[in-house]
Design a protein around this motif. Structure first.
Motif, mmCIF file in Angstrom:
data_model
loop_
_atom_site.group_PDB
_atom_site.id
_atom_site.type_symbol
_atom_site.label_atom_id
_atom_site.label_comp_id
_atom_site.label_asym_id
_atom_site.label_seq_id
_atom_site.Cartn_x
_atom_site.Cartn_y
_atom_site.Cartn_z
ATOM 1 N N PHE A 194 3.241 0.511 5.990
ATOM 2 C CA PHE A 194 4.331 1.127 5.236
ATOM 3 C C PHE A 194 5.541 1.203 6.145
ATOM 4 O O PHE A 194 5.472 0.933 7.353
ATOM 5 C CB PHE A 194 3.927 2.514 4.737
ATOM 6 N N GLN A 195 6.664 1.561 5.570
ATOM 7 C CA GLN A 195 7.900 1.696 6.350
ATOM 8 C C GLN A 195 8.551 3.030 6.016
ATOM 9 O O GLN A 195 8.311 3.598 4.938
ATOM 10 C CB GLN A 195 8.847 0.530 6.069
ATOM 11 N N VAL A 196 9.361 3.513 6.944
ATOM 12 C CA VAL A 196 9.855 4.881 6.852
ATOM 13 C C VAL A 196 11.359 4.933 7.097
ATOM 14 O O VAL A 196 11.866 4.352 8.060
ATOM 15 C CB VAL A 196 9.149 5.785 7.894
ATOM 16 N N TYR A 197 12.049 5.640 6.213
ATOM 17 C CA TYR A 197 13.413 6.080 6.478
ATOM 18 C C TYR A 197 13.330 7.543 6.911
ATOM 19 O O TYR A 197 12.569 8.334 6.345
ATOM 20 C CB TYR A 197 14.291 5.987 5.226
ATOM 21 N N VAL A 198 14.123 7.912 7.889
ATOM 22 C CA VAL A 198 14.134 9.299 8.342
ATOM 23 C C VAL A 198 15.574 9.775 8.474
ATOM 24 O O VAL A 198 16.433 9.050 8.971
ATOM 25 C CB VAL A 198 13.380 9.468 9.687
ATOM 26 N N THR A 199 15.841 10.972 8.011
ATOM 27 C CA THR A 199 17.188 11.524 8.101
ATOM 28 C C THR A 199 17.523 11.862 9.555
ATOM 29 O O THR A 199 16.669 12.281 10.330
ATOM 30 C CB THR A 199 17.328 12.801 7.258
ATOM 31 N N GLU A 200 18.805 11.694 9.886
ATOM 32 C CA GLU A 200 19.266 12.038 11.228
ATOM 33 C C GLU A 200 19.019 13.512 11.534
ATOM 34 O O GLU A 200 18.648 13.882 12.641
ATOM 35 C CB GLU A 200 20.763 11.728 11.346
ATOM 36 N N SER A 201 19.232 14.374 10.556
ATOM 37 C CA SER A 201 18.979 15.813 10.645
ATOM 38 C C SER A 201 19.926 16.518 11.606
ATOM 39 O O SER A 201 19.542 17.025 12.658
ATOM 40 C CB SER A 201 17.530 16.089 11.042
ATOM 41 N N ALA A 217 -2.382 7.593 8.901
ATOM 42 C CA ALA A 217 -2.404 6.555 7.863
ATOM 43 C C ALA A 217 -2.247 5.165 8.463
ATOM 44 O O ALA A 217 -2.892 4.205 8.020
ATOM 45 C CB ALA A 217 -1.300 6.817 6.845
ATOM 46 N N ALA A 218 -1.391 5.047 9.490
ATOM 47 C CA ALA A 218 -1.122 3.733 10.077
ATOM 48 C C ALA A 218 -2.206 3.293 11.058
ATOM 49 O O ALA A 218 -2.635 2.132 11.044
ATOM 50 C CB ALA A 218 0.235 3.747 10.772
ATOM 51 N N GLN A 219 -2.654 4.206 11.918
ATOM 52 C CA GLN A 219 -3.547 3.815 13.004
ATOM 53 C C GLN A 219 -5.021 3.920 12.641
ATOM 54 O O GLN A 219 -5.816 3.081 13.055
ATOM 55 C CB GLN A 219 -3.244 4.676 14.238
ATOM 56 N N CYS A 248 12.890 4.250 -2.171
ATOM 57 C CA CYS A 248 11.696 4.894 -1.627
ATOM 58 C C CYS A 248 10.658 5.154 -2.720
ATOM 59 O O CYS A 248 10.998 5.350 -3.886
ATOM 60 C CB CYS A 248 12.076 6.211 -0.951
ATOM 61 N N ASP A 249 9.394 5.150 -2.305
ATOM 62 C CA ASP A 249 8.305 5.446 -3.236
ATOM 63 C C ASP A 249 7.972 6.936 -3.267
ATOM 64 O O ASP A 249 7.468 7.437 -4.276
ATOM 65 C CB ASP A 249 7.057 4.654 -2.837
ATOM 66 N N LEU A 250 8.234 7.634 -2.184
ATOM 67 C CA LEU A 250 7.989 9.074 -2.142
ATOM 68 C C LEU A 250 8.782 9.687 -1.001
ATOM 69 O O LEU A 250 9.191 8.995 -0.062
ATOM 70 C CB LEU A 250 6.496 9.384 -1.989
ATOM 71 N N ALA A 251 8.996 10.994 -1.117
ATOM 72 C CA ALA A 251 9.671 11.759 -0.067
ATOM 73 C C ALA A 251 8.672 12.739 0.527
ATOM 74 O O ALA A 251 7.821 13.287 -0.175
ATOM 75 C CB ALA A 251 10.876 12.493 -0.637
ATOM 76 N N LEU A 252 8.801 12.951 1.830
ATOM 77 C CA LEU A 252 7.807 13.725 2.564
ATOM 78 C C LEU A 252 8.524 14.652 3.542
ATOM 79 O O LEU A 252 9.372 14.208 4.317
ATOM 80 C CB LEU A 252 6.907 12.748 3.329
ATOM 81 N N ASN A 307 -6.009 14.864 4.031
ATOM 82 C CA ASN A 307 -5.680 15.188 2.641
ATOM 83 C C ASN A 307 -4.498 14.366 2.127
ATOM 84 O O ASN A 307 -4.421 14.056 0.936
ATOM 85 C CB ASN A 307 -5.353 16.678 2.509
ATOM 86 N N MET A 308 -3.569 14.022 3.022
ATOM 87 C CA MET A 308 -2.375 13.285 2.625
ATOM 88 C C MET A 308 -2.625 11.790 2.514
ATOM 89 O O MET A 308 -1.879 11.075 1.842
ATOM 90 C CB MET A 308 -1.241 13.549 3.638
ATOM 91 N N SER A 309 -3.685 11.315 3.132
ATOM 92 C CA SER A 309 -3.877 9.869 3.277
ATOM 93 C C SER A 309 -3.939 9.120 1.943
ATOM 94 O O SER A 309 -3.458 7.993 1.835
ATOM 95 C CB SER A 309 -5.146 9.595 4.088
ATOM 96 N N SER A 310 -4.491 9.754 0.920
ATOM 97 C CA SER A 310 -4.624 9.052 -0.357
ATOM 98 C C SER A 310 -3.290 8.886 -1.082
ATOM 99 O O SER A 310 -3.190 8.093 -2.025
ATOM 100 C CB SER A 310 -5.606 9.807 -1.260
ATOM 101 N N PHE A 311 -2.269 9.612 -0.657
ATOM 102 C CA PHE A 311 -0.961 9.514 -1.316
ATOM 103 C C PHE A 311 -0.077 8.431 -0.701
ATOM 104 O O PHE A 311 0.970 8.097 -1.263
ATOM 105 C CB PHE A 311 -0.231 10.861 -1.246
ATOM 106 N N ILE A 312 -0.466 7.898 0.454
ATOM 107 C CA ILE A 312 0.296 6.839 1.112
ATOM 108 C C ILE A 312 -0.439 5.524 0.893
ATOM 109 O O ILE A 312 -1.610 5.398 1.260
ATOM 110 C CB ILE A 312 0.456 7.121 2.612
ATOM 111 N N GLN A 313 0.229 4.566 0.291
ATOM 112 C CA GLN A 313 -0.401 3.300 -0.054
ATOM 113 C C GLN A 313 0.236 2.151 0.733
ATOM 114 O O GLN A 313 1.371 2.247 1.212
ATOM 115 C CB GLN A 313 -0.269 3.030 -1.556
ATOM 116 N N ASP A 314 -0.518 1.052 0.844
ATOM 117 C CA ASP A 314 0.022 -0.153 1.472
ATOM 118 C C ASP A 314 1.321 -0.568 0.790
ATOM 119 O O ASP A 314 1.404 -0.588 -0.446
ATOM 120 C CB ASP A 314 -0.980 -1.300 1.369
#
Length: 353
Positions: free
Chosen positions: A167-174, A159-161, A209-213, A132-139
């Motif tokens: 695409f590329q990802v930033y991730v918070t340290e949390s 989405a990647a495999q 960023c293009d979107l937050a997830l 369901n999420m795949s269409s929201f992530i674009q090249d």
């Protein structure tokens, strides 16, 4: 044997002793190398309790499960997730209408079998969400994700495999557990470019960023999210900069909780988070003195030793926060892609009025 609807005003029947520690069983499921989601672990623990119980009537069984549900919530670091699973189990039980010829022992066996079937199939929810999420992530997208979430990681890997999207990802340290470092390790191992950012750098990096997830510990009836601390500030930054903010959550995390603010969430802390210290505690802190300022004056200077919060101070901070529904673009679930207001419809179909 007709199964009566749960009457909350009926007197409780004193539950019998089973010799089974439901809290210990629940903890063991969450402490495995590949732990179950907390609501699923709660269902499994209650199913095991039912299989070991010697209840001979529905009222005895309901009393036993009520007591066990309260114990799980009281002992849980995150009581909300435990309550999502126990409420689902109790609701399923009260809706059953076994045939008259079925004995109570057979009914309990059937109940346990269905609960364990739910546990076995729970991972399929993440498969559906990934699709369901795949269409929201674009090249070419740049994503910002928060902390570590099984469902978010699985959606990114799909989405990647499977779809071969780049695409590329930033991730918070949390902080305080550093869960974002696990997300970074998993994505990097899969060949997805990933960078860890400080929790305090969320607003700084959002413009790129293009979107937050994000994932979720629970999805409230209001359509808001209960998530690991920091999700709310990410949602605020995303809305301020016009970026879509998507939450990924399995339907078994939908819960009949309707918080009005951050401070309405159930907490396992013995006192309110971030309360100011008493006079004695303040005097104890004052006796420690003021530390030197960490500085890095020149570009070639070594990084200074960071000042760190004490363990007691860290424990006094909240672990969960509540993201209000007005900050959320869509909730992607195994039951479909929902607006925040659509969550109440999904809950109504499950729990009724």
């Amino acid at each position: 044997m007709a199964l009566p609807a749960l009457d909350e005003d009926a007197p409780l029947v004193t539950p019998q002793k089973t010799g089974f520690d439901v809290v210990q069983a629940y903890a063991a499921l969450l402490e495995r190398d590949d732990p179950m989601p907390a609501p699923v672990a709660a269902v499994e623990a209650l199913a095991e309790l039912v299989s070991r119980s010697d209840s001979s009537t529905i009222q005895e069984l309901l009393a036993l499960l009520r007591q066990a549900s309260a114990q799980l919530a009281a002992a849980s670091f995150n009581p909300i997730s435990a309550q999502s699973g126990t409420a689902l189990f109790m609701r399923y039980l009260t809706l059953q209408r076994p045939p008259p010829e079925m004995s109570f022992a057979e009914f309990k066996s059937e109940l346990v079998q269905r609960a364990r079937e739910f546990v076995r199939n729970s991972s399929k929810c993440r498969d559906a969400i990934a699709v369901n999420m795949s269409s929201f992530i674009q090249d070419g997208n740049t994503l910002l994700v928060h902390s570590y979430s099984r469902v978010v990681v699985q959606a990114l890997l799909y989405a990647a495999q499977t779809q071969k999207k780049r695409f590329q990802v930033y991730v918070t340290e949390s902080r305080p557990f550093g869960l974002g470092l696990k997300t970074h390790a998993v994505l990097t191992e899969a060949g997805i470019p990933c960078v860890v950012v400080l929790d305090s750098a969320v607003a700084y990096i959002m413009a790129k960023c293009d979107l937050a997830l994000v994932g979720a510990e629970a999805v409230c009836e209001s359509g808001g999210l209960v998530n690991f601390i920091g999700g709310y500030q990410m949602a605020i930054a995303a809305k301020a900069l016009g970026k879509p903010f998507y939450a990924l959550a399995e339907s078994f995390k939908f819960t009949r909780l309707f918080p009005l603010s951050q401070y309405d969430l159930p907490s396992s802390l013995p006192s309110a988070p971030l309360a100011f210290p008493s006079a004695d505690a303040l005097a104890s802190e004052q006796s420690k003195g003021v530390p030197a300022t960490p500085v890095r004056p020149m570009i070639h200077s070594t990084m200074p030793d960071a000042l760190e919060m004490s363990d007691a101070a860290t424990r006094h901070n909240p672990i969960l926060d509540y993201t209000t529904p007005d900050q959320i673009t869509l909730i992607v679930s195994d039951v479909g892609v929902l607006t925040p207001s659509g969550v109440s419809d999904a809950l109504f179909s499950l729990y009724g009025g």
